[in-house]
Design a protein around this motif. Structure first.
Motif, mmCIF file in Angstrom:
data_model
loop_
_atom_site.group_PDB
_atom_site.id
_atom_site.type_symbol
_atom_site.label_atom_id
_atom_site.label_comp_id
_atom_site.label_asym_id
_atom_site.label_seq_id
_atom_site.Cartn_x
_atom_site.Cartn_y
_atom_site.Cartn_z
ATOM 1 N N TRP A 2 0.866 -1.179 0.000
ATOM 2 C CA TRP A 2 0.000 0.000 0.000
ATOM 3 C C TRP A 2 0.896 1.219 0.000
ATOM 4 C CZ3 TRP A 2 -5.054 1.283 -0.222
ATOM 5 C CH2 TRP A 2 -5.403 2.538 0.202
ATOM 6 N N LEU A 38 -4.480 4.888 6.932
ATOM 7 C CA LEU A 38 -4.513 4.477 5.537
ATOM 8 C C LEU A 38 -5.276 5.528 4.739
ATOM 9 C CD1 LEU A 38 -5.500 0.698 5.959
ATOM 10 C CD2 LEU A 38 -3.219 1.621 5.524
ATOM 11 N N VAL A 40 -7.219 6.693 1.504
ATOM 12 C CA VAL A 40 -8.071 5.960 0.575
ATOM 13 C C VAL A 40 -8.234 6.776 -0.694
ATOM 14 C CG1 VAL A 40 -10.328 4.896 0.242
ATOM 15 C CG2 VAL A 40 -9.309 4.943 2.524
ATOM 16 N N ILE A 44 -8.792 2.816 -5.514
ATOM 17 C CA ILE A 44 -8.365 1.627 -4.775
ATOM 18 C C ILE A 44 -9.419 0.530 -4.909
ATOM 19 C CG2 ILE A 44 -9.357 2.405 -2.581
ATOM 20 C CD1 ILE A 44 -6.132 0.393 -2.901
ATOM 21 N N LEU A 49 -8.157 -2.905 -0.140
ATOM 22 C CA LEU A 49 -8.201 -2.063 1.051
ATOM 23 C C LEU A 49 -8.695 -2.866 2.253
ATOM 24 C CD1 LEU A 49 -7.884 0.636 2.477
ATOM 25 C CD2 LEU A 49 -10.149 1.286 1.599
ATOM 26 N N SER A 52 -5.909 -4.762 3.631
ATOM 27 C CA SER A 52 -5.014 -3.879 4.377
ATOM 28 C C SER A 52 -5.575 -3.576 5.760
ATOM 29 C CB SER A 52 -4.800 -2.567 3.608
ATOM 30 O OG SER A 52 -4.159 -2.819 2.373
ATOM 31 N N LEU A 65 -8.990 5.569 8.590
ATOM 32 C CA LEU A 65 -9.057 5.708 7.136
ATOM 33 C C LEU A 65 -9.271 7.171 6.791
ATOM 34 C CD1 LEU A 65 -11.362 2.679 6.222
ATOM 35 C CD2 LEU A 65 -8.881 2.743 6.432
ATOM 36 N N ALA A 76 -14.121 3.195 0.835
ATOM 37 C CA ALA A 76 -13.797 2.901 2.236
ATOM 38 C C ALA A 76 -14.936 2.133 2.903
ATOM 39 C CB ALA A 76 -13.507 4.191 2.997
ATOM 40 N N ALA A 79 -14.939 -1.394 1.667
ATOM 41 C CA ALA A 79 -13.810 -2.130 2.239
ATOM 42 C C ALA A 79 -14.083 -2.519 3.691
ATOM 43 C CB ALA A 79 -12.532 -1.294 2.142
#
Length: 152
Positions: A2, A38, A40, A44, A49, A52, A65, A76, A79
């Motif tokens: 990532w 992370l 986003v 992605i 994701l 991750s 996130l 997001a 994910a």
């Protein structure tokens, strides 16, 4: 791997959150709590994701996130839903992932999504019978503070 944009190193985002640019997910997972961030992007893959998120959670604390736009928020959310399913499948339904979105600025233009991992169980069953008598006051049995029984 990532990649959170740009070269290596870490920096404070404009919102005070520490972000490690160019670090692998494993390195982010090993970072102290509060630095497991992370970013986003709109492009992605939600499954990547989710993987991750699970990897960072396996390292201890759940990540924060940082979606940078409406499409990013969509990715997001997808994910998080995928990661929740992975936890429920792989952890015998004992690990739960939740998300707490909040605004990152006073103008309410950008959001952050703090994930939280919680392990519960194993669940135990009981054969005890629960009996409620006719004169029982539900607000007292349920732990209500007394009075009219309204919530709020």
């Amino acid at each position: 791997r990532w990649r959170g944009g740009g070269g290596g190193g870490s920096s404070k985002t404009p919102y005070g959150t520490k972000h490690h640019r160019g670090r692998s997910v494993s390195e982010i997972a090993a970072a102290p709590n509060g630095e497991r961030t992370l970013k986003v992007s709109a492009t992605i893959d939600a499954k990547a994701l989710a993987g991750s998120i699970v990897l960072v959670c396996d390292g201890g604390y759940a990540p924060l996130l940082l979606p940078m736009g409406a499409q990013c928020v969509n990715q997001a959310v997808k994910a998080i839903a995928i990661a929740r399913g992975q936890f429920l499948e792989n952890e015998n339904g004992q690990t739960f992932l939740s998300c707490f979105p909040s605004f990152r600025d006073d103008n309410r233009n950008t959001v952050q999504m703090q994930c939280d991992k919680e392990t519960k169980g194993p669940w135990r069953t009981s054969t005890a019978d629960l009996v409620v008598g006719g004169g029982t006051e539900p607000t007292k049995v349920a732990g209500g503070g007394g009075g009219g029984g309204g919530g709020g």
